[in-house]
Enzyme design. Structure first.
Site, mmCIF file in Angstrom:
data_model
loop_
_atom_site.group_PDB
_atom_site.id
_atom_site.type_symbol
_atom_site.label_atom_id
_atom_site.label_comp_id
_atom_site.label_asym_id
_atom_site.label_seq_id
_atom_site.Cartn_x
_atom_site.Cartn_y
_atom_site.Cartn_z
ATOM 1 N N TYR A 1 -35.278 16.255 -1.022
ATOM 2 C CA TYR A 1 -35.736 16.355 -2.240
ATOM 3 C C TYR A 1 -37.230 15.507 -2.386
ATOM 4 O O TYR A 1 -37.370 14.861 -3.286
ATOM 5 C CB TYR A 1 -35.107 15.915 -3.456
ATOM 6 C CG TYR A 1 -33.551 16.127 -3.198
ATOM 7 C CD1 TYR A 1 -32.872 17.360 -3.944
ATOM 8 C CD2 TYR A 1 -32.604 15.207 -2.607
ATOM 9 C CE1 TYR A 1 -31.628 17.629 -3.657
ATOM 10 C CE2 TYR A 1 -31.317 15.463 -2.667
ATOM 11 C CZ TYR A 1 -30.923 16.481 -3.137
ATOM 12 O OH TYR A 1 -29.477 16.801 -2.766
ATOM 13 N N GLU B 1 -38.114 20.228 0.829
ATOM 14 C CA GLU B 1 -38.041 20.546 -0.495
ATOM 15 C C GLU B 1 -37.967 21.850 -0.657
ATOM 16 O O GLU B 1 -38.226 22.611 -0.005
ATOM 17 C CB GLU B 1 -39.426 20.025 -0.863
ATOM 18 C CG GLU B 1 -39.705 20.539 -2.338
ATOM 19 C CD GLU B 1 -38.936 20.010 -3.702
ATOM 20 O OE1 GLU B 1 -38.521 20.845 -4.414
ATOM 21 O OE2 GLU B 1 -38.648 18.821 -3.497
ATOM 22 N N GLN C 1 -44.187 12.130 -11.292
ATOM 23 C CA GLN C 1 -43.764 10.770 -11.991
ATOM 24 C C GLN C 1 -44.595 10.884 -13.223
ATOM 25 O O GLN C 1 -46.018 10.681 -13.057
ATOM 26 C CB GLN C 1 -43.882 9.815 -11.083
ATOM 27 C CG GLN C 1 -43.002 9.730 -10.093
ATOM 28 C CD GLN C 1 -41.634 9.616 -10.216
ATOM 29 O OE1 GLN C 1 -41.134 9.295 -11.567
ATOM 30 N NE2 GLN C 1 -40.744 9.590 -9.469
ATOM 31 N N GLU D 1 -34.573 4.835 -14.314
ATOM 32 C CA GLU D 1 -34.839 5.127 -12.914
ATOM 33 C C GLU D 1 -34.476 4.127 -12.057
ATOM 34 O O GLU D 1 -34.850 2.914 -12.350
ATOM 35 C CB GLU D 1 -36.279 5.704 -12.865
ATOM 36 C CG GLU D 1 -36.786 6.202 -11.762
ATOM 37 C CD GLU D 1 -36.819 7.867 -11.646
ATOM 38 O OE1 GLU D 1 -37.032 8.470 -10.790
ATOM 39 O OE2 GLU D 1 -36.516 8.318 -12.763
ATOM 40 N N ASP E 1 -33.784 11.636 -3.511
ATOM 41 C CA ASP E 1 -34.326 11.350 -4.705
ATOM 42 C C ASP E 1 -33.765 12.728 -5.462
ATOM 43 O O ASP E 1 -34.712 13.588 -5.775
ATOM 44 C CB ASP E 1 -35.916 11.441 -4.492
ATOM 45 C CG ASP E 1 -36.480 10.932 -5.855
ATOM 46 O OD1 ASP E 1 -35.599 10.872 -6.967
ATOM 47 O OD2 ASP E 1 -37.812 10.895 -6.246
ATOM 48 N N CYS F 1 -32.427 9.104 -10.838
ATOM 49 C CA CYS F 1 -32.750 9.308 -12.290
ATOM 50 C C CYS F 1 -31.662 9.158 -13.307
ATOM 51 O O CYS F 1 -31.904 9.519 -14.410
ATOM 52 C CB CYS F 1 -33.691 10.519 -12.492
ATOM 53 S SG CYS F 1 -33.073 12.198 -12.113
#
Length: 364
Positions: free
Chosen positions: A216, A237, A185, A355, A296, A321
């Protein structure tokens, strides 16, 4: 935006983002807003280097005209980067070994005070003792924790290729390894607020007795911060680098109820439907009682299989996002779930990027 900030316009641009997000969410959805500092908020920055005669300087390219623009300071970047930029360029201009065919400079900083600088060249540097000596001097003269030199098929580390960030949420400190060239981030101030909101959703709506599955998960950003709100957490992931970083972060935060597996979201859907995977031999999926799922996804949003899979869970925490793909995914999800709360996190002031977070519960 070429590094400019406009604090006097900040609230207006934020209001526009809120209106845009609310228009994409179900009617009457109240959006909680988490603003960014109006300046000095980015912990990452990248600049091309331009050489003219005896002087080199940072440049960026204007998105409309495509023309290069000289950049000496960057008030978008956190103060440590903004202050270092002219000092570093002065050192580069004074040292031929650092300056020769330097193409780009990248900065990665933390709120906890670490600074990683990547120098990218259009020449070999691996066997250059003069360059190595110059970099060693840089670290003694300037507030730089780590330096990486990059050239074609070369990566030269001076100490480490990552920094360690410390984020404070709910009076707790979470430790995160952030690896150069991997996703993190960029706005640490807002990142803390995102974690706080997610923890609040778990605390307010869940009883702490069930399990969480996250898709994710990146470097474990949310999983680690939410682990104490659930009995157990299983996170997935696909990036090998991110999985390794997540394992580092699990150990650094002494989290004992979180398991990370390297799998794509589509594979997780198949595994939960009964398909066998060698990577899951040590994971007893049947022993989990998933109370919630956290997603996410990238800007493309959820794939068809995952979009269907999330509706099988009682609670959904969706971090987005891209508000357009969020709205598309919600068209399907809202057939089975209701939005309980929504939030906007202004990670990227003065841009169109939004976001957001949505917390949903299965319909009664």
């Amino acid at each position: 935006m070429l590094c400019q900030v406009f604090p006097e316009e900040y609230q207006t641009q934020l209001d526009h983002k809120v209106a845009r997000l609310q228009a994409l969410l179900p009617a009457q959805t109240e959006v909680r807003v988490f603003p960014s500092p109006p300046q000095h908020y980015r912990a990452r920055a990248e600049f091309r280097v331009w050489h003219e005669g005896d002087e080199s300087f940072y440049i960026m390219f204007d998105g409309d005209s495509k023309q290069k623009v000289r950049v000496d300071r960057c008030p978008m970047a956190i103060e440590a980067i903004d202050a270092l930029m002219p000092e570093l360029m002065a050192a580069i201009n004074a040292d031929a070994a650092l300056r020769h065919k330097l193409f780009q400079v990248d900065f990665l900083a933390t709120l906890s005070g670490e600074m990683l600088v990547t120098l990218i060249y259009r020449r070999p540097i691996e066997e250059d003792p003069a360059w190595s000596d110059s970099v060693a001097r840089l670290k003694t003269q300037l507030p730089i924790t780590h330096v990486i030199g990059r050239a074609r098929k070369q990566k030269v580390l001076k100490d480490s290729d990552y920094v360690v960030e410390r984020l404070t949420v709910d009076n707790k400190t979470f430790v995160y390894q952030q690896v150069e060239n991997s996703f993190t981030q960029p706005n640490a101030y807002v990142a803390q607020q995102m974690l706080g909101w997610a923890r609040g959703m778990a605390a307010n709506y869940l009883d702490g007795q069930g399990d969480l599955i996250e898709l994710y998960c990146g470097n474990g950003n949310f999983s680690i911060a939410l682990a104490d709100k659930f009995r157990r957490v299983l996170a997935t992931e696909i990036s090998k680098t991110s999985v390794a970083s997540a394992q580092f972060n699990i150990a650094a935060n002494q989290v004992e109820n979180l398991t990370i597996i390297k799998m794509a979201a589509e594979e997780v859907s198949e595994a939960l439907a009964g398909k066998a995977f060698n990577r899951l031999q040590a994971v007893d999926l049947a022993s989990y009682a998933f109370q919630a799922i956290l997603v996410d996804p990238p800007r493309a949003g959820l794939d068809d299989l995952t979009r269907h899979m999330v509706t099988e869970y009682e609670h959904i925490l969706y971090i987005s996002c891209n508000p357009e793909t969020l709205a598309r995914d919600l068209e399907s999800i809202l057939q089975t779930h209701d939005v309980l709360e929504a939030a906007l996190f202004d990670q990227f002031p003065y841009t169109h990027h939004i976001e957001s977070g949505v917390f949903l519960k299965r319909k009664a």
